[in-house]
Write a protein that holds these residues in place. Sequence first.
Motif, short mmCIF file in Angstrom:
data_model
loop_
_atom_site.label_atom_id
_atom_site.label_comp_id
_atom_site.label_asym_id
_atom_site.label_seq_id
_atom_site.Cartn_x
_atom_site.Cartn_y
_atom_site.Cartn_z
N HIS A 99 28.53 45.71 46.37
CA HIS A 99 29.71 45.46 45.61
C HIS A 99 30.69 44.59 46.69
O HIS A 99 30.50 45.03 47.85
CB HIS A 99 30.38 46.58 44.90
N TYR A 100 31.81 44.25 46.22
CA TYR A 100 32.67 43.69 47.09
C TYR A 100 33.68 44.52 47.55
O TYR A 100 33.79 45.75 47.07
CB TYR A 100 33.58 42.47 46.34
N LEU A 101 34.20 44.12 48.55
CA LEU A 101 35.13 45.19 49.56
C LEU A 101 36.57 45.42 48.40
O LEU A 101 36.92 46.77 48.73
CB LEU A 101 35.77 44.51 50.87
N GLY A 102 36.88 44.49 47.67
CA GLY A 102 38.18 44.96 47.11
C GLY A 102 38.32 43.86 46.05
O GLY A 102 37.63 42.82 45.62
N HIS A 103 39.59 43.86 45.12
CA HIS A 103 39.87 42.90 44.15
C HIS A 103 41.48 43.13 44.08
O HIS A 103 42.11 43.89 44.53
CB HIS A 103 39.22 43.37 42.64
N TYR A 104 42.04 42.26 43.37
CA TYR A 104 43.25 42.16 42.87
C TYR A 104 43.64 43.35 41.60
O TYR A 104 42.79 43.43 41.03
CB TYR A 104 43.57 40.91 42.53
N VAL A 105 44.58 43.59 41.68
CA VAL A 105 45.15 44.83 40.84
C VAL A 105 46.44 44.20 40.26
O VAL A 105 47.36 43.42 40.78
CB VAL A 105 45.28 46.05 41.13
N GLY A 106 46.62 44.27 38.64
CA GLY A 106 47.89 43.88 38.16
C GLY A 106 47.87 44.33 36.69
O GLY A 106 47.68 45.65 36.43
N MET A 107 48.07 43.58 35.67
CA MET A 107 47.85 44.00 34.47
C MET A 107 46.36 44.49 34.02
O MET A 107 46.63 45.13 33.21
CB MET A 107 48.40 42.60 33.52
N ALA A 108 45.56 43.77 34.59
CA ALA A 108 44.22 44.29 34.50
C ALA A 108 43.88 44.90 35.96
O ALA A 108 44.46 44.66 36.66
CB ALA A 108 43.26 43.08 34.47
N VAL A 109 42.87 45.70 35.68
CA VAL A 109 42.45 46.50 36.96
C VAL A 109 41.72 45.52 38.14
O VAL A 109 41.94 45.59 39.32
CB VAL A 109 41.38 47.77 36.58
N HIS A 110 40.86 44.71 37.29
CA HIS A 110 40.07 43.73 38.23
C HIS A 110 41.05 42.63 37.68
O HIS A 110 40.64 41.59 36.76
CB HIS A 110 38.77 43.47 37.90
N ASP A 111 42.09 42.33 38.49
CA ASP A 111 42.86 41.03 37.87
C ASP A 111 42.70 39.80 38.36
O ASP A 111 41.86 39.63 39.15
CB ASP A 111 44.73 41.64 38.42
N VAL A 112 43.32 38.81 38.21
CA VAL A 112 43.26 37.42 38.20
C VAL A 112 43.51 37.25 39.95
O VAL A 112 44.33 37.82 40.57
CB VAL A 112 44.15 36.43 37.47
N GLY A 113 42.96 36.27 40.35
CA GLY A 113 42.96 35.73 42.02
C GLY A 113 41.74 35.65 42.35
O GLY A 113 40.63 35.93 42.18
N GLY A 114 41.52 34.57 43.51
CA GLY A 114 40.61 34.03 44.14
C GLY A 114 40.30 34.67 45.43
O GLY A 114 41.28 35.18 46.16
N TYR A 115 39.09 35.13 45.69
CA TYR A 115 38.87 35.73 46.90
C TYR A 115 39.02 34.93 48.11
O TYR A 115 38.94 35.48 49.19
CB TYR A 115 37.18 36.16 47.14
N THR A 116 39.20 33.47 47.94
CA THR A 116 39.28 32.80 49.28
C THR A 116 40.81 32.27 49.22
O THR A 116 41.09 31.47 50.00
CB THR A 116 38.44 31.59 49.35
N ALA A 117 41.69 32.89 48.32
CA ALA A 117 42.92 32.59 48.39
C ALA A 117 43.88 33.44 49.52
O ALA A 117 43.64 34.41 49.97
CB ALA A 117 43.69 32.78 47.06
#
Length: 417
Positions: free
Chosen positions: A342-360
């Motif tokens: 699995h990946y190290l992490g993710h964005y969080v917000g309105m969704a647990v796995h929220d919008v956003g790119g890994y290279t941003a």
Amino acid sequence: MRERRFRLVGIFYIAAFILFTAFPIIADDVISKDEYGARRNTLSESIVDGVILLASPGIKDKSSFSSIENTPFYDFYYLSGFYGDDPEKLSYLAIVPSERITILFSDISFESRTKVLENTGIKHIFPSIQFDRFMKDVLADEKVYTLKSVPFYKSLSETKVDVNDKKLRGTLTTMRMIKSEGELNIMRKTADAVSNGITNAMKQVKPGITEADVKKIISDGISKNTGVTYHNLGMIVGSGPNSTIIHYDGDKRKIEDGDVIVCDISPAYNFYATDITRTIPANGKFTDEQKKIYQLVLDTQKAAEKELKPGVTLAELHKIADNYIKENGKDYYKYSFGNKIHYLGHYVGMAVHDVGGYTAKLKPGMVITIEPGIYDKEKNIGVRIEDTYVVTEDGFSRISNGVPREVTEIEKMMSPN
């Protein structure tokens, strides 16, 4: 178009007195109507022409609503602060950037219309039946910005109307990635409650109870003394061999002496989530092997933390953490998160796995997780440690710091003395 549009709005107002029949659910007023209005204005400044259209079904029961993955609902709610109460009926949101007009089409009662205005700042509210007329009369010669996920996207794209998905998706993603102080306050409140729930488990867990019992202990701890009602309490509790299953969804196993228990908790409150994971020993003491693996995972998380600041990307943090285990725990790398698990992490917000790119490149106000793990199926030892972080001007703030993560802290918390 200006005269025609306002004439149409006037007609809708007359219809509104007659046709509002159902009652909506209005979310608690945590995000102010001024902030919702500012979001719509920001969107209108980015998309200056045409009409912006969004749609979402209602929500009958918040407790059954999934916040794990991003859905069209979040964009709708992010801009409107509104959700209907009928999953079978759609509500529609139309924003006319050039006129700074927002129109909500939804079957809500006239009595409730005042509450919508107070909570969202949306003044133009009409029955859903009027949306078809709006589509015919107003959109005929307008450029439309919408999302491919809305139910009318296909029919719009098959007409001569100029339909644009990418610009709206990109603009909304950029906006949602950076959290306001109001959003962060909700997420901090949720994180504090989760910390209380996991700490509750550390104090009460013992061999002989089931994974379901642990979930109940955590749930009770989250609700206790918080003063708020949480919805969609996403929960993974995996013990022994189940601790090595990434997205384990059972809870029937009886916990045995010598097990470790992975507790991955991700509730949402007022449609803002957080995500925290701790791994604890069932009997209150890690074995030497468990402690060795746990410390390696914790040190890996801290190695990524050291580089967490504006300008870095999630992809770069992943590589840092992956290399740390390769260099400091090569015997465990085949069980490591970075070995295609699995990946190290993710964005969080309105969704647990929220919008956003890994290279941003990360910016202040963005919220992410860092969650390395090692999953040794041969020894039935799975360890994952996950925290939620806000990126700040000079680094980060760990909003999940209310729950212990050091070995000595956890064992002290679980000690009967």
